[in-house]
Write a protein that holds these residues in place. Structure first.
Motif, mmCIF file in Angstrom:
data_model
loop_
_atom_site.group_PDB
_atom_site.id
_atom_site.type_symbol
_atom_site.label_atom_id
_atom_site.label_comp_id
_atom_site.label_asym_id
_atom_site.label_seq_id
_atom_site.Cartn_x
_atom_site.Cartn_y
_atom_site.Cartn_z
ATOM 1 N N UNK A 183 0.824 -1.239 0.022
ATOM 2 C CA UNK A 183 0.045 -0.121 0.080
ATOM 3 C C UNK A 183 0.943 1.187 0.127
ATOM 4 N N UNK A 184 1.877 1.167 0.873
ATOM 5 C CA UNK A 184 2.788 2.382 0.702
ATOM 6 C C UNK A 184 3.487 2.745 -0.647
ATOM 7 N N UNK A 185 3.794 1.623 -1.213
ATOM 8 C CA UNK A 185 4.512 1.865 -2.640
ATOM 9 C C UNK A 185 3.583 2.357 -3.674
ATOM 10 N N UNK A 186 2.169 1.669 -3.581
ATOM 11 C CA UNK A 186 1.222 2.198 -4.503
ATOM 12 C C UNK A 186 0.735 3.617 -4.181
ATOM 13 N N UNK A 205 2.197 10.550 3.819
ATOM 14 C CA UNK A 205 2.735 10.584 5.264
ATOM 15 C C UNK A 205 2.218 9.041 6.010
ATOM 16 N N UNK A 206 3.133 8.385 6.113
ATOM 17 C CA UNK A 206 2.637 6.998 7.101
ATOM 18 C C UNK A 206 2.676 7.231 8.331
ATOM 19 N N UNK A 207 1.516 7.164 9.096
ATOM 20 C CA UNK A 207 1.246 7.760 10.393
ATOM 21 C C UNK A 207 1.083 6.694 11.312
ATOM 22 N N UNK A 208 2.005 6.224 12.167
ATOM 23 C CA UNK A 208 1.936 5.231 13.283
ATOM 24 C C UNK A 208 1.134 5.991 14.411
#
Length: 159
Positions: free
Chosen positions: A20-23, A32-35
């Motif tokens: 999902x991050x790559x796409x 922004x990948x938010x943990x």
């Protein structure tokens, strides 16, 4: 500039998350990948460990930034001036769970949600299943990036 947020627990990050991050990184100027940070929840990995793993796996994507958030994801989106939340869907059950939240988020703030179906080879992977496999001594290496597998091995006592 188009900016989106991919929120999650990422405990641990899986190959499905990386997909999902790559796409999403290909679809937006910035992702922004938010943990999510919630001290009340028991996690296998600390907030810092999850962020570090996410930085490692997202390194090939120059337009991806890793952050943490607490509270409502739409408040985080507002702070970051992101107009879209990205969510990966593995099944219809995920859709049924996510659609009311997406509609509420839209109603509250105008932030839209983009649903990306996972690639078929990752559709069955979940962080919970990976943790179960690892703690019971199974082979989890093909479900997570190599750096995550190494950390799981350290924690679960299996290398």
């Amino acid at each position: 500039m188009s900016r989106a947020v991919f929120p999650g627990t990422f405990d641990p990050p899986t190959n499905g998350h990386l997909d999902i991050i790559a796409r999403a990184a290909a679809a937006f100027d910035e992702l922004i990948v938010a943990a999510g940070v919630n001290p009340a929840k028991k996690r296998l990995f600390s907030d810092d460990e999850r962020v570090e793993m996410l930085r490692e796996i997202a390194a090939p994507f120059p337009n991806v930034r890793i952050a943490t958030f607490s509270g409502l994801v739409v408040d985080f989106c507002r702070t970051e001036e992101a107009g879209v939340i990205v969510k990966g869907l593995r099944s219809g059950g995920d859709f049924d769970y996510e659609i009311p939240m997406a509609q509420m988020n839209r109603r509250m703030t105008g932030v839209d949600t983009l649903f990306l179906p996972t690639s078929p080879e990752h559709g069955f992977i979940s962080s919970s299943l990976v943790k179960d496999i690892a703690t019971l001594g199974g082979d989890y290496a093909s479900f997570v990036p190599a750096t995550v597998a190494a950390r799981l091995g350290e924690i679960a006592g299996y290398c």
